[in-house]
Motif scaffolding. Structure first.
Motif, mmCIF file in Angstrom:
data_model
loop_
_atom_site.group_PDB
_atom_site.id
_atom_site.type_symbol
_atom_site.label_atom_id
_atom_site.label_comp_id
_atom_site.label_asym_id
_atom_site.label_seq_id
_atom_site.Cartn_x
_atom_site.Cartn_y
_atom_site.Cartn_z
ATOM 1 N N SER A 61 82.355 33.519 6.325
ATOM 2 C CA SER A 61 82.109 32.524 5.431
ATOM 3 C C SER A 61 82.758 33.074 3.978
ATOM 4 N N HIS A 74 72.554 33.479 4.811
ATOM 5 C CA HIS A 74 73.093 32.135 5.195
ATOM 6 C C HIS A 74 72.843 31.899 6.608
ATOM 7 N N ALA A 108 74.656 30.216 10.093
ATOM 8 C CA ALA A 108 75.830 29.978 10.689
ATOM 9 C C ALA A 108 75.558 29.657 12.115
#
Length: 474
Positions: A106, A122, A124
């Motif tokens: 990302s 994060h 994913a």
């Protein structure tokens, strides 16, 4: 929405209570279950994220992994079971063990490689479609004979490590909530049946009274709650109704008994007059005159009795009529004039001090007239009746035979007449009407033996020696 509400209102009361309890418990259990699930979810996710942040991959493993990706060494072993580790270079290239699925890079991961961010956390989805939680932080990889390379390492764990326990917890909470709601519904039905048992008894009692008109039914009263108050009120109501019905039956029986005598006498006199006309045998003038006088007297007695019955037929709680400020001394003076016409041979003395009361004029005048009529009726020929009004106390004293003490408690009962008065005209209702009128005016009446013989009737009424001032106009 109106349809379901209407159907709910059509349910029995105990069913509505059980439904209300089940609904309240369901809402409470659902709220607790949802809150519990979200709190657990937040705690598990926080613990997972903290574990990822605190995960450190050894530098030797990173160097070997980087060398493997450069085709310099053999495949390194995995650093941790269930942990995905991949290296990211500045161009977005990925270095990962072949037995792990790549995780897309990302822009935030690249920012870490380029030292634009210290670290990122994060979610994913890897190439196998598995949802992962990824923590990326900067590292430096070194190879023999080369300068250190700026890289970023992404450490990831499957989101299922949290999602599966949460799913299991959701099913457990759903099962427990369902059992709780069913148990609450059963408990609510039991509570409704237990709590409404006195209401069922009251309903059965009311239906029994409506079906049989048996007013002797009483409901057992237990405790001091609202149901007990309702039971007491019902028992008090049935007792009052029974008393009222008994009084009504007694009034009808007494009225029939009192009406029988004047009606029988009147019928006899009318039959004599009719037989005289039918047979042509004239009745002697003196006898005819006496017969007509008797008929007139019986008609007068009937009219008086019917008027008294109409007065007593009005409920005690009914509106007695418009109350006015009236002069009691003037009413007493008017009643004295009528009493003198009925006892011309008697001497009536009067001492009437001004006194103003609030009452119904016609009813109060009739009450005073009844008291004076009794005094005139029982006074001996040539006797004296003394009438005194002083500070709201009206005293009427005769010099007749008096009333025995054992008969005094009965003088205000309907149709009661002393043995000595049964041969005199009257219905036995006069003093009952007097007592009722005086009580409605806020006063009281007392009948007692007078000193030296005779009877003394005392009427006490609240008032004032002067009329109240007129309200200002406008």
């Amino acid at each position: 929405m109106t349809g379901p509400l209407r159907r709910i209102r059509a349910l029995p009361l105990r069913s509505r209570l059980a439904l209300l309890v089940a609904t309240a418990v369901a809402v409470a259990v659902a709220a607790v279950a949802v809150a519990c699930w979200f709190v657990t979810k937040a705690q598990l996710e926080h613990q997972r994220d903290e574990t990822l942040r605190n995960t450190t991959v050894e530098g030797d493993y990173l160097n070997r992994l980087y060398a493997y990706c450069q085709r310099a060494t053999s495949l390194p072993p995995r650093s941790d079971s269930g942990l995905t580790v991949q290296l990211i270079d500045a161009q977005g290239g990925i270095c990962i063990n072949p037995d792990s699925a790549e995780i897309p890079v990302s822009p935030t991961d690249l920012a870490v490689v380029n030292h634009e961010a210290r670290s990122v956390l994060h979610s994913a989805v890897d190439k196998d479609g598995v949802k992962m939680r990824v923590f990326t932080y900067p590292v430096k990889a070194t190879q023999p004979g080369t300068a250190p390379t700026d890289l970023a390492v992404s450490v990831a764990r499957p989101a299922s490590e949290v999602d599966k326990p949460l799913s299991t917890l959701a099913w457990v909470l759903l099962l427990v909530s369902g059992i709780g709601v069913i148990g609450a519904g059963a408990a609510g039905l039991w509570v409704a049946r237990s709590g409404l048992r006195p209401v069922d008894e009251l309903t059965e009692a009311v239906e029994h009274v409506a079906r049989t008109e048996d007013l002797t039914v009483r409901i057992p009263v237990e405790g001091e709650d609202e149901i007990a108050r309702l039971s007491r009120s019902f028992n008090s109501m049935t007792a009052s109704l029974a008393t009222s019905r008994d009084r009504q039956a007694q009034l009808i029986a007494d009225a029939g008994h009192e009406l029988r005598t004047p009606l029988t006498s009147l019928r006899t006199n009318v039959e004599l007059l009719a037989r005289s006309d039918e047979t042509g045998r004239a009745i002697p003038p003196d006898d005819r005159k006496a017969l007509m006088a008797s008929v007139k007297a019986q008609m007068t007695e009937l009219a008086s009795l019917i008027g008294d019955l109409q007065e007593l037929a009005r409920p005690d709680a009914a509106d007695p009529g418009p109350l006015q400020v009236i002069a009691l001394h003037e009413i007493a003076r008017t009643a004295l004039q009528r009493a003198r016409l009925r006892g011309p041979e008697l001497t009536l003395t009067a001492e009437l001090a001004p006194w103003y009361v609030r009452a119904e004029p016609a009813a109060l005048e009739r009450a005073v007239v009844n008291v004076l009529d009794n005094a005139v009726k029982f006074s001996p020929p040539g006797g004296t009746v003394d009438v005194v009004l002083h500070r709201g106390e009206l005293t009427v004293r005769d010099h007749g035979p008096g009333i025995p003490s054992e008969e005094l408690p009965h003088v205000f009962e309907r149709f009661w007449r002393s043995p000595s008065a049964r041969q005199l005209p009257g219905s036995g209702l006069g003093l009952s009407i007097v007592a009722r009128t005086v009580q409605q005016a806020g006063g009281e009446i007392d009948l007692r033996p007078a000193p030296g013989g005779g009877t003394e009737a005392v009427i006490r009424l609240p008032g004032a020696p002067q009329p109240p001032p007129e309200p200002p106009l406008g």
